[in-house]
Design a protein around this motif. Structure first.
Motif, PDB file in Angstrom:
ATOM      1  N   ASP A   3       0.852  -1.186   0.000  1.00  0.00           N
ATOM      2  CA  ASP A   3       0.000   0.000   0.000  1.00  0.00           C
ATOM      3  C   ASP A   3       0.891   1.239   0.000  1.00  0.00           C
ATOM      4  N   LYS A   4       0.463   2.235  -0.761  1.00  0.00           N
ATOM      5  CA  LYS A   4       1.211   3.490  -0.793  1.00  0.00           C
ATOM      6  C   LYS A   4       0.593   4.420   0.255  1.00  0.00           C
ATOM      7  N   ILE A   5       1.421   4.806   1.218  1.00  0.00           N
ATOM      8  CA  ILE A   5       0.906   5.606   2.328  1.00  0.00           C
ATOM      9  C   ILE A   5       1.474   7.025   2.281  1.00  0.00           C
ATOM     10  N   TYR A 159      -6.409  -0.766   8.716  1.00  0.00           N
ATOM     11  CA  TYR A 159      -6.936  -1.242   7.440  1.00  0.00           C
ATOM     12  C   TYR A 159      -6.795  -2.747   7.535  1.00  0.00           C
ATOM     13  N   TYR A 163      -1.678  -1.547  10.510  1.00  0.00           N
ATOM     14  CA  TYR A 163      -1.303  -0.122  10.512  1.00  0.00           C
ATOM     15  C   TYR A 163      -1.699   0.655  11.763  1.00  0.00           C
ATOM     16  N   ILE A 172      -4.110   5.966   2.787  1.00  0.00           N
ATOM     17  CA  ILE A 172      -3.736   4.994   1.761  1.00  0.00           C
ATOM     18  C   ILE A 172      -4.134   5.581   0.401  1.00  0.00           C
TER      19      ILE A 172
END
Ligand code: PRP
Ligand code: MN
Ligand code: MG
Length: 175
Positions: A3-5, A159, A163, A172
């Motif tokens: 996931d891109k956070i 999520y 996290y 996200i």
């Protein structure tokens, strides 16, 4: 897990805001029987940070609720999974949450807890997402940050249970 956070609120920004809220609570509850109620699991991190900065004697208790529903849409039906250990009669209850979304959890809880005759009952949340509110009657006394309708994680927010332990508040990004 890829996931891109994106960081929405840094650890420092969150700490500074919690300091302000804790100072306000310390002022408002002077001479009262402050009793924090942490709503598990999301509320745990905020409850710890907030309570460490409150300069009054206080007591605390924990409650776990689950809302039935499919996917991300809350049904409005809330079940108590773990009730409080102690009575709240005569106490000045401050419910501590990580986020108010639809408001279903809190509108239900406040009604249930009011029947136990606390001296007062108020709500303190780290985040508020007012765009998603279904239960308009939920009155929030202390809000650290108002956030847009995005998928927020960290500082207790999960999520799929992951996290929660991020020390900042993140989003996200859609891939
Ligand atoms: C989340 C959050 C609040 C509630 C807010 O908890 O921590 O308790 O949902 O949503 P609402 O305003 O729409 O009721 P969740 O049920 O995901 O449990 P968790 O705290 O264990 O993650
Ligand atoms: Mn929760
Ligand atoms: Mg959750």
């Amino acid at each position: 897990m890829d996931d891109k956070i994106r960081v929405m609120l840094s650890e420092e920004e969150v700490a500074a805001r919690i300091n302000e809220i804790a100072a306000q609570v310390s002022k408002d509850y002077e001479g009262k029987k402050l009793h924090l109620i942490c709503i598990l699991k999301g509320g745990v991190f905020f409850t710890c940070e907030l309570s460490k900065r409150i300069t009054l004697p206080l007591t605390m208790d924990f409650m776990s609720v689950s809302s039935y529903g499919s996917g991300t849409v809350s049904s409005g039906i809330v079940k108590i999974v773990k009730d409080l250990d102690d009575p709240i009669e005569g106490k000045d209850v401050l419910i501590v949450e990580d986020i108010i979304d639809s408001g279903n959890t809190l509108s239900y809880l406040i009604e249930v807890l009011k029947q136990r005759n606390p001296n007062s009952i108020e709500l303190c949340t780290l985040l508020d997402k007012p765009e998603r509110r279904v239960k308009k009657q939920v009155q929030v006394k202390y809000t650290c940050f108002t956030v847009p309708d995005q998928f927020i994680i960290g500082y207790g927010l999960d999520y799929d249970q992951i996290y929660r332990n991020l020390p900042y508040i993140g989003v996200i990004e859609q891939q």
